[in-house]
Design an enzyme around this catalytic site. Structure first.
Site: not given
Length: 219
Positions: A125-127
């Site tokens: 999951h990439c912020i």
């Protein structure tokens, strides 16, 4: 498939950084080094604009494209001996069933605590895109990183070149606003070049090994 997007501070920071780097590169670095009305200036501005547009396009698709949902009707084929329907855990092998989503999940699918659902071939999951990187958007995410590295390195070369070209003339014409722009750009570009290059190298390694970030960490 696209998804709705709520306000995200990291995404806003990325958009502002892209806009700042683009305008400072074209209207300060290229203009002061070559002049925007000259042939080298127009050529460099056109090439950099093309790279920036590809970077923005792939970033936008990475943000809005759904990374890949597990179909609610998915059921593991228990008769297929080659199908890895069991999940290896410390307490033994269990069927890959997500208790939070209340359905089975195929191999390489994982539940994201932020997105609150299972994602097909989830990498992480990439912020910075406020989204998971998974089966459906991994390609555009990787292409975005490639163009981002190209844009940052290109901009840094133009920054250094504009500083070293005719330094006496630059010293006479450079105002406080230009000095501030150079300092801010340098503070942005140097860490970005290093971080994005490392990220690109990491994902090239993952592609060559046919693995995901989660699989490497777990193994």
């Amino acid at each position: 498939m696209t998804r709705s997007l709520s306000f995200s501070l990291p995404v806003t920071v990325v958009v502002l950084a892209i806009a700042y780097i683009y305008f400072s590169t074209v209207f300060i670095f290229i203009d002061r080094w070559f002049g925007l009305m000259s042939s080298p200036g127009l050529l460099n501005a056109a090439v950099f604009t093309g790279v920036a547009l590809m970077c923005v396009f792939n970033y936008t698709v990475s943000v809005f494209r759904d990374p890949g949902r597990v179909p609610s009707t998915y059921m593991p084929d228990v008769e297929d001996s080659g199908n890895p329907i069991h999940e290896i855990k410390r307490k033994g092998g269990d069927l890959r069933y997500c208790q939070k989503c209340s359905h089975y999940k195929p191999a390489r699918a994982h539940h994201c605590r932020v997105c609150k659902r299972c994602v097909l071939r989830m990498d992480h999951h990439c912020i910075w895109i406020n989204n998971c990187v998974g089966h459906a958007n991994y390609k555009v995410f990787f292409i975005f990183v490639v163009y981002a590295v190209m844009a940052c390195v290109y901009s840094l070369v133009l920054l250094i070149g504009s500083l070293t070209y005719d330094p006496e003339k630059d010293e006479e014409q450079t105002g406080d606003s230009f000095r501030t722009a150079y300092v801010i750009s340098g503070l942005l570009l140097v860490p970005l070049c290093v971080a994005l290059s490392v990220l690109l190298g990491w994902h090239i390694y993952l592609i060559l090994q046919n693995k995901t970030t989660i699989e490497v960490i777990r193994n």
